[in-house]
Scaffold this motif. Structure first.
Motif, PDB file in Angstrom:
ATOM      1  N   ASP A 196       0.872  -1.171   0.000  1.00  0.00           N
ATOM      2  CA  ASP A 196       0.000   0.000   0.000  1.00  0.00           C
ATOM      3  C   ASP A 196       0.911   1.223   0.000  1.00  0.00           C
ATOM      4  N   ASP A 197       1.112   1.800  -1.182  1.00  0.00           N
ATOM      5  CA  ASP A 197       2.067   2.896  -1.313  1.00  0.00           C
ATOM      6  C   ASP A 197       1.612   4.160  -0.588  1.00  0.00           C
ATOM      7  N   ALA A 198       0.358   4.180  -0.147  1.00  0.00           N
ATOM      8  CA  ALA A 198      -0.137   5.362   0.554  1.00  0.00           C
ATOM      9  C   ALA A 198       0.371   5.443   1.988  1.00  0.00           C
ATOM     10  N   VAL A 199       0.960   4.344   2.493  1.00  0.00           N
ATOM     11  CA  VAL A 199       1.468   4.325   3.863  1.00  0.00           C
ATOM     12  C   VAL A 199       2.920   4.794   3.864  1.00  0.00           C
ATOM     13  N   ALA A 200       3.222   5.755   4.734  1.00  0.00           N
ATOM     14  CA  ALA A 200       4.580   6.283   4.796  1.00  0.00           C
ATOM     15  C   ALA A 200       4.882   6.760   6.211  1.00  0.00           C
ATOM     16  N   PRO A 201       6.153   6.744   6.592  1.00  0.00           N
ATOM     17  CA  PRO A 201       6.502   7.193   7.948  1.00  0.00           C
ATOM     18  C   PRO A 201       6.494   8.711   8.068  1.00  0.00           C
ATOM     19  N   VAL A 202       6.099   9.187   9.219  1.00  0.00           N
ATOM     20  CA  VAL A 202       6.271  10.588   9.600  1.00  0.00           C
ATOM     21  C   VAL A 202       7.015  10.579  10.931  1.00  0.00           C
ATOM     22  N   ARG A 203       8.260  10.985  10.899  1.00  0.00           N
ATOM     23  CA  ARG A 203       9.113  10.899  12.090  1.00  0.00           C
ATOM     24  C   ARG A 203       8.709  11.923  13.141  1.00  0.00           C
ATOM     25  N   GLY A 204       8.693  11.462  14.377  1.00  0.00           N
ATOM     26  CA  GLY A 204       8.454  12.360  15.490  1.00  0.00           C
ATOM     27  C   GLY A 204       9.525  12.191  16.540  1.00  0.00           C
ATOM     28  N   GLN A 205      10.012  13.291  17.099  1.00  0.00           N
ATOM     29  CA  GLN A 205      11.011  13.224  18.166  1.00  0.00           C
ATOM     30  C   GLN A 205      10.457  13.932  19.395  1.00  0.00           C
ATOM     31  N   LEU A 206      10.812  13.410  20.570  1.00  0.00           N
ATOM     32  CA  LEU A 206      10.305  13.980  21.811  1.00  0.00           C
ATOM     33  C   LEU A 206      11.352  13.887  22.909  1.00  0.00           C
ATOM     34  N   MET A 207      11.038  14.527  24.028  1.00  0.00           N
ATOM     35  CA  MET A 207      11.877  14.501  25.214  1.00  0.00           C
ATOM     36  C   MET A 207      10.989  14.172  26.407  1.00  0.00           C
ATOM     37  N   LEU A 208      11.593  13.603  27.444  1.00  0.00           N
ATOM     38  CA  LEU A 208      10.888  13.343  28.691  1.00  0.00           C
ATOM     39  C   LEU A 208      11.519  14.154  29.814  1.00  0.00           C
ATOM     40  N   PHE A 209      10.673  14.854  30.548  1.00  0.00           N
ATOM     41  CA  PHE A 209      11.088  15.580  31.738  1.00  0.00           C
ATOM     42  C   PHE A 209      10.499  14.888  32.960  1.00  0.00           C
ATOM     43  N   ALA A 210      11.192  14.964  34.075  1.00  0.00           N
ATOM     44  CA  ALA A 210      10.595  14.534  35.340  1.00  0.00           C
ATOM     45  C   ALA A 210       9.638  15.621  35.804  1.00  0.00           C
ATOM     46  N   ASN A 211       8.436  15.236  36.200  1.00  0.00           N
ATOM     47  CA  ASN A 211       7.510  16.211  36.753  1.00  0.00           C
ATOM     48  C   ASN A 211       7.881  16.482  38.207  1.00  0.00           C
ATOM     49  N   GLY A 212       7.589  17.664  38.683  1.00  0.00           N
ATOM     50  CA  GLY A 212       7.931  18.021  40.048  1.00  0.00           C
ATOM     51  C   GLY A 212       6.824  17.665  41.024  1.00  0.00           C
ATOM     52  N   ASP A 213       7.005  18.117  42.267  1.00  0.00           N
ATOM     53  CA  ASP A 213       6.015  17.850  43.308  1.00  0.00           C
ATOM     54  C   ASP A 213       5.437  19.133  43.886  1.00  0.00           C
ATOM     55  N   GLY A 214       5.776  20.266  43.256  1.00  0.00           N
ATOM     56  CA  GLY A 214       5.305  21.537  43.765  1.00  0.00           C
ATOM     57  C   GLY A 214       6.151  22.076  44.891  1.00  0.00           C
ATOM     58  N   GLY A 215       7.240  21.372  45.226  1.00  0.00           N
ATOM     59  CA  GLY A 215       8.118  21.781  46.318  1.00  0.00           C
ATOM     60  C   GLY A 215       9.567  21.755  45.902  1.00  0.00           C
ATOM     61  N   GLU A 216      10.376  21.002  46.666  1.00  0.00           N
ATOM     62  CA  GLU A 216      11.813  20.968  46.397  1.00  0.00           C
ATOM     63  C   GLU A 216      12.146  20.339  45.055  1.00  0.00           C
ATOM     64  N   ASP A 217      11.301  19.441  44.584  1.00  0.00           N
ATOM     65  CA  ASP A 217      11.580  18.769  43.310  1.00  0.00           C
ATOM     66  C   ASP A 217      11.087  19.549  42.101  1.00  0.00           C
ATOM     67  N   GLY A 218      10.688  20.790  42.297  1.00  0.00           N
ATOM     68  CA  GLY A 218      10.281  21.622  41.181  1.00  0.00           C
ATOM     69  C   GLY A 218       8.783  21.702  41.029  1.00  0.00           C
ATOM     70  N   PRO A 219       8.321  22.506  40.064  1.00  0.00           N
ATOM     71  CA  PRO A 219       6.883  22.712  39.879  1.00  0.00           C
ATOM     72  C   PRO A 219       6.174  21.443  39.406  1.00  0.00           C
ATOM     73  N   LEU A 220       4.953  21.259  39.869  1.00  0.00           N
ATOM     74  CA  LEU A 220       4.110  20.152  39.423  1.00  0.00           C
ATOM     75  C   LEU A 220       3.224  20.665  38.304  1.00  0.00           C
ATOM     76  N   LEU A 221       3.435  20.167  37.095  1.00  0.00           N
ATOM     77  CA  LEU A 221       2.640  20.590  35.942  1.00  0.00           C
ATOM     78  C   LEU A 221       1.491  19.614  35.723  1.00  0.00           C
ATOM     79  N   THR A 222       0.316  20.144  35.463  1.00  0.00           N
ATOM     80  CA  THR A 222      -0.853  19.306  35.182  1.00  0.00           C
ATOM     81  C   THR A 222      -1.535  19.693  33.881  1.00  0.00           C
ATOM     82  N   ASP A 223      -1.464  20.970  33.484  1.00  0.00           N
ATOM     83  CA  ASP A 223      -2.145  21.425  32.274  1.00  0.00           C
ATOM     84  C   ASP A 223      -1.276  21.181  31.041  1.00  0.00           C
ATOM     85  N   TRP A 224      -1.902  20.730  29.960  1.00  0.00           N
ATOM     86  CA  TRP A 224      -1.186  20.506  28.713  1.00  0.00           C
ATOM     87  C   TRP A 224      -1.194  21.770  27.852  1.00  0.00           C
TER      88      TRP A 224
END
Length: 337
Positions: A196-224
């Protein structure tokens, strides 16, 4: 097409990504004897790299399944009552790792593409999408991908789905062993059906961050946050329980699955400009994957084989988003055999 009984068929699903597992689960729920055959477990598929916010990104030809999937994910989120306001990490093996999360979609097109709004309003009501400066604010299902795939696979097994970890080189291998096959093999789907020649890859790259706790470990993010109207500079920030998925890219035709340092630096700059709180959180990983893109998603009967075949592939970057609607449609197609 070969005549088949209308119920309790032996169905082979090829592919163990989110589409294959969702199809297997729904087919088993419908009373069929289901076997999944795949050369990779769900953790090694492109599905594992998904963001994964429910959003029909570049998903042409999916009107019939978009709303179905949204309804299902909303139901799954309600099962655990794990909204971002009450909990972020209390998922168990029995609770589907899906939450309703609020965020902002930045709009750059004039007029903006709001084709996705109608099903959201239909399912969640008028208040689910509200205009804000530069875009819209919406409440949508957020799927915690790695835990979700594990939950989905366990749910399949509890429904009696069997698994075989091997490569299917040709559909002829299945003749006489199954009553029908569902092709949910992502990029390999077209190859199994003769190219099926209509199928083709679209590359995506991403990163992972550690989420915080709202205190010493940094901000806690919830909204996208999503800013994707310019594919060359796509940016999204998807906070999950203890990590944040940050992307990304959309590179048609690239088969490179290795993260690129220059691309990562560009993603980081855009993401930190969009969400400055990321500067206070550590980076814990990088990833890249190939979205199985097609001009239109393929969910249909395919003739010309010794056994009935149903195609279910070409979902691009919207595989998770469209998974349940696809699975429900596949069950209907099987019912027509």
């Amino acid at each position: 097409m070969v005549a088949m009984p209308s119920k309790h068929l032996r169905i082979t699903v090829i592919g163990a990504g989110v589409i294959g597992l969702s199809c297997a689960y729904e087919l088993a729920e419908a009373g069929h004897e289901v076997t999944v055959i795949a050369d990779h477990g769900p953790g090694d598929t492109v599905s594992a790299l998904a963001g994964a916010l429910w959003f029909p990104y570049h998903a042409a030809g999916t009107e019939q399944v978009v709303e179905r999937s949204l309804r299902r994910f909303v139901e799954l989120a309600a099962l655990g009552d794990t909204s971002a306001d009450t909990a972020t990490d209390d998922f168990t093996d029995d609770v589907p790792p899906v939450q309703m999360r609020t965020g902002v979609l930045h709009e750059r097109l004039d007029p903006p593409d709001r084709s996705w709004v109608a099903p959201v309003v239909e399912v969640l009501g008028d208040d689910a999408v509200q205009p804000v400066d530069g875009g819209v604010r919406a409440t949508l299902p957020m799927i915690m991908t790695s835990r979700y795939l594990a939950w989905l696979m366990d749910s399949c097994r509890m429904n009696g789905v069997a698994f075989q970890w091997r490569t299917v080189a040709s559909l002829e291998e299945l003749t006489g062993t199954t009553d029908a096959a569902v092709i949910a093999g992502g990029l390999r789907g077209g190859d199994l059906l003769g190219g099926d020649d209509a199928v083709a890859p679209v590359r995506g790259q991403l990163m992972l961050f550690a989420n915080g706790d709202g205190g010493e470990d940094g901000p806690l993010l919830t909204d996208w946050v999503v800013d994707s109207d310019d594919p060359a500079h796509m940016t999204y920030v998807f906070p999950r329980e203890d990590e944040i998925v940050v992307g990304g890219t959309s590179e048609p035709g690239s088969w490179d699955e290795a993260p690129d340092q220059a691309t990562a630096e560009a993603i980081l700059a855009r993401a930190e400009a969009l969400v400055p709180e990321l500067t206070e959180l550590p980076i814990i990983g990088h990833g890249a994957g190939l979205r199985p893109a097609r001009e239109t998603v393929r969910i249909e009967h395919v003739d010309g084989y010794d056994l009935p075949v149903i195609a279910a592939y070409g979902h691009g970057g919207a595989g998770v988003t469209l998974s349940w609607g696809t699975a429900e449609r596949v069950v209907e197609l099987v019912g027509e055999l």
